[in-house]
Design a protein around this motif. Structure first.
Motif, PDB file in Angstrom:
ATOM      1  N   TYR A 287     164.770  89.178  65.828  1.00  0.00           N
ATOM      2  CA  TYR A 287     165.247  88.547  64.596  1.00  0.00           C
ATOM      3  C   TYR A 287     164.100  87.912  63.821  1.00  0.00           C
ATOM      4  O   TYR A 287     164.158  87.815  62.593  1.00  0.00           O
ATOM      5  N   VAL A 288     163.062  87.471  64.520  1.00  0.00           N
ATOM      6  CA  VAL A 288     161.897  86.912  63.834  1.00  0.00           C
ATOM      7  C   VAL A 288     161.072  88.022  63.197  1.00  0.00           C
ATOM      8  O   VAL A 288     160.521  87.868  62.099  1.00  0.00           O
ATOM      9  N   ASN A 289     160.978  89.148  63.859  1.00  0.00           N
ATOM     10  CA  ASN A 289     160.195  90.273  63.345  1.00  0.00           C
ATOM     11  C   ASN A 289     160.833  90.923  62.133  1.00  0.00           C
ATOM     12  O   ASN A 289     160.138  91.517  61.302  1.00  0.00           O
ATOM     13  N   LEU A 290     162.167  90.843  62.039  1.00  0.00           N
ATOM     14  CA  LEU A 290     162.883  91.597  61.024  1.00  0.00           C
ATOM     15  C   LEU A 290     162.455  91.278  59.591  1.00  0.00           C
ATOM     16  O   LEU A 290     162.206  92.204  58.809  1.00  0.00           O
ATOM     17  N   PRO A 291     162.318  90.009  59.156  1.00  0.00           N
ATOM     18  CA  PRO A 291     161.878  89.760  57.776  1.00  0.00           C
ATOM     19  C   PRO A 291     160.493  90.315  57.490  1.00  0.00           C
ATOM     20  O   PRO A 291     160.244  90.896  56.414  1.00  0.00           O
ATOM     21  N   PHE A 292     159.564  90.154  58.438  1.00  0.00           N
ATOM     22  CA  PHE A 292     158.224  90.685  58.227  1.00  0.00           C
ATOM     23  C   PHE A 292     158.239  92.211  58.171  1.00  0.00           C
ATOM     24  O   PHE A 292     157.528  92.824  57.364  1.00  0.00           O
ATOM     25  N   GLY A 293     159.053  92.821  59.022  1.00  0.00           N
ATOM     26  CA  GLY A 293     159.159  94.279  59.000  1.00  0.00           C
ATOM     27  C   GLY A 293     159.730  94.791  57.697  1.00  0.00           C
ATOM     28  O   GLY A 293     159.282  95.830  57.188  1.00  0.00           O
ATOM     29  N   ALA A 294     160.707  94.082  57.143  1.00  0.00           N
ATOM     30  CA  ALA A 294     161.293  94.511  55.870  1.00  0.00           C
ATOM     31  C   ALA A 294     160.254  94.480  54.756  1.00  0.00           C
ATOM     32  O   ALA A 294     160.147  95.421  53.959  1.00  0.00           O
ATOM     33  N   VAL A 295     159.469  93.416  54.695  1.00  0.00           N
ATOM     34  CA  VAL A 295     158.441  93.312  53.657  1.00  0.00           C
ATOM     35  C   VAL A 295     157.362  94.379  53.859  1.00  0.00           C
ATOM     36  O   VAL A 295     156.893  95.014  52.904  1.00  0.00           O
ATOM     37  N   ALA A 296     156.960  94.604  55.112  1.00  0.00           N
ATOM     38  CA  ALA A 296     155.922  95.589  55.395  1.00  0.00           C
ATOM     39  C   ALA A 296     156.364  96.989  54.990  1.00  0.00           C
ATOM     40  O   ALA A 296     155.613  97.747  54.359  1.00  0.00           O
ATOM     41  N   VAL A 297     157.587  97.353  55.348  1.00  0.00           N
ATOM     42  CA  VAL A 297     158.094  98.676  54.981  1.00  0.00           C
ATOM     43  C   VAL A 297     158.201  98.813  53.472  1.00  0.00           C
ATOM     44  O   VAL A 297     157.862  99.861  52.897  1.00  0.00           O
ATOM     45  N   GLY A 298     158.653  97.758  52.793  1.00  0.00           N
ATOM     46  CA  GLY A 298     158.741  97.803  51.340  1.00  0.00           C
ATOM     47  C   GLY A 298     157.390  98.027  50.691  1.00  0.00           C
ATOM     48  O   GLY A 298     157.260  98.811  49.745  1.00  0.00           O
ATOM     49  N   LEU A 299     156.342  97.346  51.191  1.00  0.00           N
ATOM     50  CA  LEU A 299     155.006  97.539  50.634  1.00  0.00           C
ATOM     51  C   LEU A 299     154.506  98.966  50.836  1.00  0.00           C
ATOM     52  O   LEU A 299     153.929  99.572  49.921  1.00  0.00           O
ATOM     53  N   VAL A 300     154.723  99.520  52.019  1.00  0.00           N
ATOM     54  CA  VAL A 300     154.243 100.875  52.304  1.00  0.00           C
ATOM     55  C   VAL A 300     154.961 101.899  51.436  1.00  0.00           C
ATOM     56  O   VAL A 300     154.328 102.793  50.855  1.00  0.00           O
ATOM     57  N   VAL A 301     156.290 101.765  51.315  1.00  0.00           N
ATOM     58  CA  VAL A 301     157.036 102.714  50.482  1.00  0.00           C
ATOM     59  C   VAL A 301     156.626 102.584  49.024  1.00  0.00           C
ATOM     60  O   VAL A 301     156.441 103.589  48.318  1.00  0.00           O
TER      61      VAL A 301
END
Length: 373
Positions: A287-301
């Motif tokens: 649950y802690v990783n999820l916000p960072f993962g969402a932002v990271a994926v958004g930047l890459v896409v």
């Protein structure tokens, strides 16, 4: 060795004389039944019972042929048949039994006989000309008795049969067949993925979330709104673009919608994280990783979509304008598509690593263990 040859007549019209025991009494019952209704399958069942008894008599056994029956297709009828079997077993004390039935419904009572005496064989009698019809009838009867199957099969088939002629009136045969096929495909996906089950549980989950005061309920609503805004922004970007290839149109939609969709994922994940923090002392690292993962994926896409759009000539190269901050002066320069893509990918990786580090700090685990997981 005595053998009880028992013919089961579950829904016989007259049960006052049951059980009927003995060859002569069974022959009389056959005559009465045949005179009333020559096409009744009970006649064949009783005749088969006499035939089986004759074969056992020739083999040296001591057969006792009997007919048991109930007055209706109900639990009370089954209990009445069980009592008749008990009376036959108590009087004749057979070593084994042969059960003769004329339908699948009567065959369901075989366990009643098996619980009282050993059953050597079950002889099911069906008129040859009606074997397929009788079996099909029984299957249809069982099918129509299942409410869930009726809703799942009969209702969609009925809708298709009503919609098809209407579509033929208003459109061509090709479009009508295509529309029906598409509707059936959507229904199969709807049932196959269990969407109906999820939707049936959704009101209860929402009600539970409202009563328990979960933060995620509000954040999910906000995320849904941001997702709609993102889709709208992507559609606007596509409509403002000229006539280009479908691949570039897809990237234009992604470029316009990804920031909003990333925000939706970020809001939803933060709400889930807050719920976990409120419910328990510790929180799982996922649950802690999820916000960072969402932002990271958004930047890459976002970076990849911008790269393809720049290389396709839809966007001009990114240029930093000259800036004078007094002490520091920044001269204007432009980034080629490859460099810009590399910066987006690097930013996504850094944010994901920060998320891993924060998760390890919160969950008190080693970073090596977190990366392995």
């Amino acid at each position: 060795m005595s053998t009880l040859v028992v013919c089961i007549d579950r829904d016989g019209p007259d049960t006052s004389g049951y059980p009927v025991v003995g060859r002569s009494d069974v022959e009389s019952l056959i005559t009465r039944t045949g005179v009333v209704d020559p096409e009744d399958s009970r006649v064949n069942c009783l005749l088969e019972g006499l035939s089986v008894a004759a074969e056992l008599d020739d083999d040296g056994s001591e057969p006792v042929v009997a007919v048991v029956g109930g007055g209706s297709d109900s639990v009370g009828s089954d209990r009445e048949i069980a009592a008749q079997i008990d009376a036959l077993v108590a009087e004749y004390d057979p070593d084994s039994a042969v059960v003769v039935v004329d339908s699948a419904e009567d065959e369901r009572l075989v366990p009643i006989v098996e619980s009282r005496v050993d059953v050597d064989a079950v002889d099911r009698v069906v008129v040859r000309q009606a074997r397929d019809i009788e079996s099909t009838y029984y299957l249809l009867k069982q099918f129509l008795a299942d409410e869930e199957l009726r809703k799942t099969v009969l209702v969609p088939v009925g809708i298709v049969m009503l919609a098809f002629p209407i579509l033929l009136v208003v459109t061509s045969l090709t479009l009508a067949v295509g529309a029906i096929a598409a509707a059936i495909g959507v229904f199969l996906i709807y049932k196959g993925l269990g969407i109906d089950t999820y939707l049936s549980r959704l009101p209860g989950q929402i009600r539970e979330a409202l009563y328990s005061g979960q933060v995620s309920l509000v954040t999910y609503v906000v995320a849904a709104g941001l997702s709609l805004v993102g889709i709208f922004a992507g559609v606007l970007g596509v409509s403002a673009t000229g006539d280009i290839s479908p691949f570039l149109l897809a990237n234009r939609f992604a470029f316009g919608s990804v920031p909003w969709l990333t925000g939706a994922a970020l809001v939803a994940s933060l709400g889930r994280l807050l719920d976990e923090l409120l419910k328990r002392e510790g929180v799982r690292s996922a649950y802690v990783n999820l916000p960072f993962g969402a932002v990271a994926v958004g930047l890459v896409v976002r970076g990849f979509s911008a790269y393809f759009l720049e290389r396709g000539g839809v966007f001009a190269p990114f240029r930093v304008t000259p800036t004078d901050l007094g002490v520091v002066q920044i001269q204007g320069f432009s980034l080629d598509p490859g460099t810009r893509l590399a910066l987006f990918i690097l930013a996504g990786i850094l944010i994901s690593l920060v998320g891993v580090r924060v998760a390890t700090y919160v969950s008190h685990t080693d970073i090596e263990e977190e990366l392995v997981e």
